[in-house]
Write an enzyme that holds these catalytic residues in place. Structure first.
Site, PDB file in Angstrom:
ATOM      1  N   TYR A  55     -82.914  91.846  68.328  1.00 59.85           N
ATOM      2  CA  TYR A  55     -83.000  91.860  69.796  1.00 59.85           C
ATOM      3  C   TYR A  55     -82.397  93.155  70.350  1.00 59.85           C
ATOM      4  CZ  TYR A  55     -82.351  90.072  74.604  1.00 59.85           C
ATOM      5  OH  TYR A  55     -82.378  89.880  75.973  1.00 59.85           O
ATOM      6  N   ASP A  56     -81.146  93.439  69.944  1.00 64.42           N
ATOM      7  CA  ASP A  56     -80.443  94.598  70.521  1.00 64.42           C
ATOM      8  C   ASP A  56     -81.184  95.899  70.225  1.00 64.42           C
ATOM      9  OD1 ASP A  56     -78.664  92.510  70.725  1.00 64.42           O
ATOM     10  OD2 ASP A  56     -76.929  93.595  69.969  1.00 64.42           O
TER      11      ASP A  56
ATOM     12  N   LYS B 182     -84.657  96.030  71.871  1.00 60.29           N
ATOM     13  CA  LYS B 182     -84.593  96.401  73.299  1.00 60.29           C
ATOM     14  C   LYS B 182     -84.238  97.875  73.470  1.00 60.29           C
ATOM     15  CE  LYS B 182     -85.396  92.494  75.571  1.00 60.29           C
ATOM     16  NZ  LYS B 182     -86.343  92.347  76.668  1.00 60.29           N
TER      17      LYS B 182
ATOM     18  N   ASN C 149     -75.983  75.305  78.135  1.00 58.53           N
ATOM     19  CA  ASN C 149     -75.330  74.417  77.162  1.00 58.53           C
ATOM     20  C   ASN C 149     -74.204  73.620  77.809  1.00 58.53           C
ATOM     21  OD1 ASN C 149     -76.873  75.068  74.967  1.00 58.53           O
ATOM     22  ND2 ASN C 149     -75.217  75.932  73.752  1.00 58.53           N
TER      23      ASN C 149
ATOM     24  N   ARG D 280     -67.902  87.162  79.799  1.00 61.96           N
ATOM     25  CA  ARG D 280     -69.237  87.522  80.279  1.00 61.96           C
ATOM     26  C   ARG D 280     -69.157  87.527  81.804  1.00 61.96           C
ATOM     27  NH1 ARG D 280     -69.546  88.030  75.530  1.00 61.96           N
ATOM     28  NH2 ARG D 280     -71.266  87.538  74.110  1.00 61.96           N
TER      29      ARG D 280
ATOM     30  N   ASP E 259     -70.721  88.617  67.988  1.00 58.82           N
ATOM     31  CA  ASP E 259     -70.673  88.151  69.382  1.00 58.82           C
ATOM     32  C   ASP E 259     -69.806  89.146  70.185  1.00 58.82           C
ATOM     33  OD1 ASP E 259     -71.109  85.038  70.592  1.00 58.82           O
ATOM     34  OD2 ASP E 259     -69.774  86.359  71.716  1.00 58.82           O
ATOM     35  N   PRO E 260     -70.368  89.795  71.219  1.00 60.65           N
ATOM     36  CA  PRO E 260     -69.565  90.768  71.978  1.00 60.65           C
ATOM     37  C   PRO E 260     -68.305  90.123  72.578  1.00 60.65           C
ATOM     38  CG  PRO E 260     -71.889  91.016  72.504  1.00 60.65           C
ATOM     39  CD  PRO E 260     -71.762  89.751  71.689  1.00 60.65           C
TER      40      PRO E 260
ATOM     41  N   GLN F 136     -66.424  91.351  75.110  1.00 63.28           N
ATOM     42  CA  GLN F 136     -66.275  91.496  76.564  1.00 63.28           C
ATOM     43  C   GLN F 136     -67.533  92.120  77.146  1.00 63.28           C
ATOM     44  OE1 GLN F 136     -63.063  94.249  77.288  1.00 63.28           O
ATOM     45  NE2 GLN F 136     -63.937  95.819  75.988  1.00 63.28           N
ATOM     46  N   ARG F 137     -67.835  91.765  78.372  1.00 68.62           N
ATOM     47  CA  ARG F 137     -69.021  92.346  79.017  1.00 68.62           C
ATOM     48  C   ARG F 137     -68.908  92.216  80.534  1.00 68.62           C
ATOM     49  NH1 ARG F 137     -74.126  89.666  77.117  1.00 68.62           N
ATOM     50  NH2 ARG F 137     -73.950  90.959  75.281  1.00 68.62           N
TER      51      ARG F 137
HETATM   52  P1  NAD Z   1     -86.916  83.138  78.330  1.00 71.97           P
HETATM   53  O1  NAD Z   1     -86.814  82.938  76.857  1.00 71.97           O
HETATM   54  O2  NAD Z   1     -86.735  81.974  79.224  1.00 71.97           O
HETATM   55  O3  NAD Z   1     -88.310  83.806  78.722  1.00 71.97           O
HETATM   56  C1  NAD Z   1     -89.002  84.664  77.859  1.00 71.97           C
HETATM   57  C2  NAD Z   1     -90.494  84.394  78.038  1.00 71.97           C
HETATM   58  O4  NAD Z   1     -91.228  85.306  77.203  1.00 71.97           O
HETATM   59  C3  NAD Z   1     -90.894  82.986  77.594  1.00 71.97           C
HETATM   60  O5  NAD Z   1     -91.752  82.416  78.535  1.00 71.97           O
HETATM   61  C4  NAD Z   1     -91.597  83.212  76.255  1.00 71.97           C
HETATM   62  O6  NAD Z   1     -92.521  82.206  75.935  1.00 71.97           O
HETATM   63  C5  NAD Z   1     -92.227  84.581  76.495  1.00 71.97           C
HETATM   64  N1  NAD Z   1     -92.525  85.302  75.258  1.00 71.97           N
HETATM   65  C6  NAD Z   1     -91.713  85.515  74.203  1.00 71.97           C
HETATM   66  N2  NAD Z   1     -92.335  86.245  73.266  1.00 71.97           N
HETATM   67  C7  NAD Z   1     -93.580  86.510  73.748  1.00 71.97           C
HETATM   68  C8  NAD Z   1     -94.708  87.218  73.241  1.00 71.97           C
HETATM   69  N3  NAD Z   1     -94.675  87.815  72.045  1.00 71.97           N
HETATM   70  N4  NAD Z   1     -95.815  87.290  73.998  1.00 71.97           N
HETATM   71  C9  NAD Z   1     -95.875  86.675  75.217  1.00 71.97           C
HETATM   72  N5  NAD Z   1     -94.852  85.976  75.748  1.00 71.97           N
HETATM   73  C10 NAD Z   1     -93.712  85.907  75.012  1.00 71.97           C
HETATM   74  O7  NAD Z   1     -85.863  84.292  78.682  1.00 71.97           O
HETATM   75  P2  NAD Z   1     -85.416  84.880  80.096  1.00 71.97           P
HETATM   76  O8  NAD Z   1     -83.968  84.636  80.265  1.00 71.97           O
HETATM   77  O9  NAD Z   1     -86.343  84.476  81.152  1.00 71.97           O
HETATM   78  O10 NAD Z   1     -85.578  86.441  79.810  1.00 71.97           O
HETATM   79  C11 NAD Z   1     -86.695  87.172  80.282  1.00 71.97           C
HETATM   80  C12 NAD Z   1     -86.517  88.644  79.907  1.00 71.97           C
HETATM   81  O11 NAD Z   1     -85.313  89.152  80.486  1.00 71.97           O
HETATM   82  C13 NAD Z   1     -86.430  88.885  78.410  1.00 71.97           C
HETATM   83  O12 NAD Z   1     -87.119  90.060  78.098  1.00 71.97           O
HETATM   84  C14 NAD Z   1     -84.954  89.078  78.180  1.00 71.97           C
HETATM   85  O13 NAD Z   1     -84.694  89.907  77.074  1.00 71.97           O
HETATM   86  C15 NAD Z   1     -84.504  89.722  79.481  1.00 71.97           C
HETATM   87  N6  NAD Z   1     -83.082  89.456  79.747  1.00 71.97           N
HETATM   88  C16 NAD Z   1     -82.677  88.250  80.223  1.00 71.97           C
HETATM   89  C17 NAD Z   1     -81.324  88.034  80.443  1.00 71.97           C
HETATM   90  C18 NAD Z   1     -80.805  86.734  81.008  1.00 71.97           C
HETATM   91  O14 NAD Z   1     -79.593  86.601  81.133  1.00 71.97           O
HETATM   92  N7  NAD Z   1     -81.624  85.793  81.399  1.00 71.97           N
HETATM   93  C19 NAD Z   1     -80.386  89.038  80.149  1.00 71.97           C
HETATM   94  C20 NAD Z   1     -80.845  90.235  79.636  1.00 71.97           C
HETATM   95  C21 NAD Z   1     -82.195  90.458  79.449  1.00 71.97           C
HETATM   96  N1  UDP Z   2     -71.107  80.442  73.825  1.00 70.35           N
HETATM   97  C1  UDP Z   2     -70.243  79.377  73.718  1.00 70.35           C
HETATM   98  N2  UDP Z   2     -70.778  78.127  73.653  1.00 70.35           N
HETATM   99  C2  UDP Z   2     -72.109  77.887  73.690  1.00 70.35           C
HETATM  100  C3  UDP Z   2     -73.000  78.987  73.816  1.00 70.35           C
HETATM  101  C4  UDP Z   2     -72.450  80.267  73.862  1.00 70.35           C
HETATM  102  O1  UDP Z   2     -69.021  79.541  73.695  1.00 70.35           O
HETATM  103  O2  UDP Z   2     -72.509  76.714  73.632  1.00 70.35           O
HETATM  104  C5  UDP Z   2     -70.522  81.805  73.955  1.00 70.35           C
HETATM  105  C6  UDP Z   2     -71.131  82.841  73.020  1.00 70.35           C
HETATM  106  O3  UDP Z   2     -70.440  82.851  71.794  1.00 70.35           O
HETATM  107  C7  UDP Z   2     -70.919  84.116  73.818  1.00 70.35           C
HETATM  108  C8  UDP Z   2     -71.017  83.657  75.286  1.00 70.35           C
HETATM  109  O4  UDP Z   2     -70.835  82.248  75.271  1.00 70.35           O
HETATM  110  O5  UDP Z   2     -69.633  84.631  73.595  1.00 70.35           O
HETATM  111  C9  UDP Z   2     -72.360  83.967  75.922  1.00 70.35           C
HETATM  112  O6  UDP Z   2     -73.367  83.482  75.055  1.00 70.35           O
HETATM  113  P1  UDP Z   2     -74.897  83.431  75.449  1.00 70.35           P
HETATM  114  O7  UDP Z   2     -75.642  82.958  74.244  1.00 70.35           O
HETATM  115  O8  UDP Z   2     -75.056  82.719  76.727  1.00 70.35           O
HETATM  116  O9  UDP Z   2     -75.276  84.953  75.782  1.00 70.35           O
HETATM  117  P2  UDP Z   2     -74.957  86.352  75.063  1.00 70.35           P
HETATM  118  O10 UDP Z   2     -74.061  86.152  73.888  1.00 70.35           O
HETATM  119  O11 UDP Z   2     -76.298  86.843  74.663  1.00 70.35           O
HETATM  120  O12 UDP Z   2     -74.291  87.141  76.117  1.00 70.35           O
END
Ligand code: NAD
Ligand code: UDP
Length: 318
Positions: A152-153, A156, A197, A218, A280-281, A283-284
């Protein structure tokens, strides 16, 4: 063009439109009077998220995987397709990497062919486990290239590279948003991210699963604020490419989030400590000076208010 569309109405493609953020974005773009094409392969997205939109004549759904090219006539593209929750993006890591890279490339090809503006949903994960805090856009990050989060990281990060190379080489009009943890209605109950969750566990009277000691931080943004940031970024003039952080600069430990969720729901299930996942990061928190200055944007919904709205949503689904 749809028969009832006016010539000034924009045709906007939202990839990942049936997901959490995508469904809110489609709703907002339709409310603003646009024709919206929601493209999704339903990997983590749900038909329920767009059920209220499908009767709208200006709304189209295409079941398609962004890793394959597609030919459409559009004015703007929001590229959101990609699973965002660690458990879901790690379930099929190669597909995640392919979605990040091939998906971005296919959508950039479409933008180049049509002259559309294109916005990439990038992420705070490009900063990895950051050594600079809070994170400004100028920070290059601290990312493990071979760990379980790398699909993912690094995917992106590669997508951002593609965006800037298509911009430099072909003049594609790009917008890169780095999204920090966003939450709200339409997250799946089994999404796996921390806010959903904790809420689902508290509503079911189960223990809240804190990973590690819960001191990691976070900064949580309510979805409506984020969508407003997307709209402003897309509307900004072509010199604004980003990257630009979108998030809330109020930082919480996971313990604090668990306490707040428990108190809002009045649950009694207690806490269940589970191991901290790899990489797992710790701090953010975003530095949003650039978003304030360039877009006049800042979040308006405090965590307690946003959680209350999200809890109301989950009461109806769990
Ligand atoms: P989500 O998982 O709810 O939505 C992702 C959507 O993309 C889903 O509907 C999934 O079915 C679709 N998808 C996945 N792979 C696909 C593919 N190969 N072709 C077509 N569709 C596909 O996640 P979200 O939270 O809505 O995130 C949306 C976007 O924002 C993502 O790109 C994610 O990386 C980015 N983003 C979200 C957050 C957040 O906190 N929500 C943070 C950082 C980045
Ligand atoms: N986390 C947690 N309990 C859960 C799910 C996540 O303590 O049930 C923690 C996880 O380890 C991370 C933070 O919550 O430190 C945010 O996690 P999330 O998966 O929401 O997003 P991301 O790690 O991608 O920022």
């Amino acid at each position: 063009m749809n028969a009832i569309d006016s010539p000034s109405k924009k045709r906007i493609l939202v990839t990942g439109g049936a997901g959490f953020l995508g469904s809110h974005l489609c709703t907002r773009l339709l409310a603003d009077g646009n024709h919206v094409i929601c493209l999704d392969n339903f990997y983590t997205g749900s038909p329920d998220n767009i059920r209220s939109l499908v009767r709208t004549p200006a709304f189209e759904v295409i079941d398609h995987d962004v890793t394959s090219p597609i030919d459409l006539q559009v004015d703007e593209i929001y590229n959101l397709a990609c699973p965002a929750s660690p458990i879901h993006y790690q379930r099929a890591p190669l597909q995640t990497l392919k979605t990040c890279f091939m998906g971005a490339m296919n959508m950039l090809e479409l933008a180049q062919a049509t002259g559309a503006k294109i916005l990439q949903a990038s992420t705070s994960e490009v900063y990895g486990d950051p050594h600079v805090h809070p994170q400004p856009e100028t920070y290059w990050g601290h990312v493990n290239p071979i760990g379980v989060r790398s699909c993912y990281d690094e995917g992106k990060r590669a997508a951002e590279t593609l965006f800037f190379d298509y911009h430099r080489q072909f003049g594609v009009r790009i917008k890169v948003a780095r999204i920090f943890n966003t939450y709200g209605p339409n997250m799946r109950p089994d999404d796996g991210r921390v806010v959903s969750n904790f809420i689902v566990q508290a509503l079911r009277g189960e223990g809240l699963t804190i990973y590690g000691d819960g001191t990691q931080t976070r900064s949580f943004c309510y979805v409506d604020d984020l969508i407003e940031g997307f709209i402003r970024l897309m509307a900004s003039d072509d010199t604004v490419t980003g990257p630009i952080n979108l998030g809330t600069p109020a930082e919480f430990t996971m313990r604090e989030l668990a306490e707040l969720t428990t108190s809002l729901i009045g649950s009694t299930g207690g806490i269940l400590h589970l191991p901290l996942p790899a990489d797992d990061p710790t701090q953010r928190k975003p530095d949003i000076s650039r978003a304030r200055e360039v877009l006049g944007w800042q979040p308006t919904v405090a965590l307690e208010a946003g959680l209350a709205r999200t809890i109301e949503y989950f009461r109806g689904v769990v």
